[in-house]
Design an enzyme around this catalytic site. Sequence first.
Site, mmCIF file in Angstrom:
data_model
loop_
_atom_site.group_PDB
_atom_site.id
_atom_site.type_symbol
_atom_site.label_atom_id
_atom_site.label_comp_id
_atom_site.label_asym_id
_atom_site.label_seq_id
_atom_site.Cartn_x
_atom_site.Cartn_y
_atom_site.Cartn_z
ATOM 1 C CG ASP A 129 -2.009 -0.645 1.164
ATOM 2 O OD1 ASP A 129 -2.514 -0.865 0.011
ATOM 3 O OD2 ASP A 129 -2.560 -1.496 2.273
ATOM 4 C CG ASP A 145 -6.585 -1.214 -1.807
ATOM 5 O OD1 ASP A 145 -7.075 -2.639 -2.101
ATOM 6 O OD2 ASP A 145 -6.017 -1.278 -0.867
#
Length: 205
Positions: A129, A145
């Site tokens: 991330d 995402d």
Amino acid sequence: MSPASPSKTSARTLGVLALVAVVAYSADQFTKFLVTTNLTVGESVPVLGNALVLYFVKNSGAAFSLGAGYTWIFSILAAVVVVVIVWFARRIRSLAWAIVFGLLLGGVLGNLTDRLFREPSFGLGHVVDFISTPWMLPAIYNVADICIVVSMALFILLTLFGVNLDGTRTTRASEAAAAPAAADPASVEDAEAGPESHTPKPDAP
């Protein structure tokens, strides 16, 4: 001009779904490659001040780092979602729905690739991330995402507007027209029987 055959429509929607999935997956993996090769874990780089920050973290859980100790469960669930989408794809005739499932497939595959092939081990890998927007979300996320969230938003919109998988649209008027027939089975039977069912029979002698 004659309408496209179901087989051609199906091939077109499958092509769109596959293309969207490939683009989403490629964008996710390419951005993760850039981050992992240029940043160290925990490093942050402001892009637009505090509005957009590149902040490299490794997430072993789901969104908001929930369930960090159950990475293998998320790997299994993601694999199941991929199989369901691939199996379900043949029923899609709508380009809009093809985009929805293409984004979902590409996003799920992107994070599943991390869980399968990144450290610490197969099926237990940590998801990369790196996108931080504190003003919007108290979380750090990635391109996969984003694709998943956008697909869910489009899913809700298409459902609210009554767009079906086959490309047809269900409106309140059509539902209202179908309701009386469904509520009165006798009327359906009469319609199926035709006008002969309403012809009076002669009295018995």
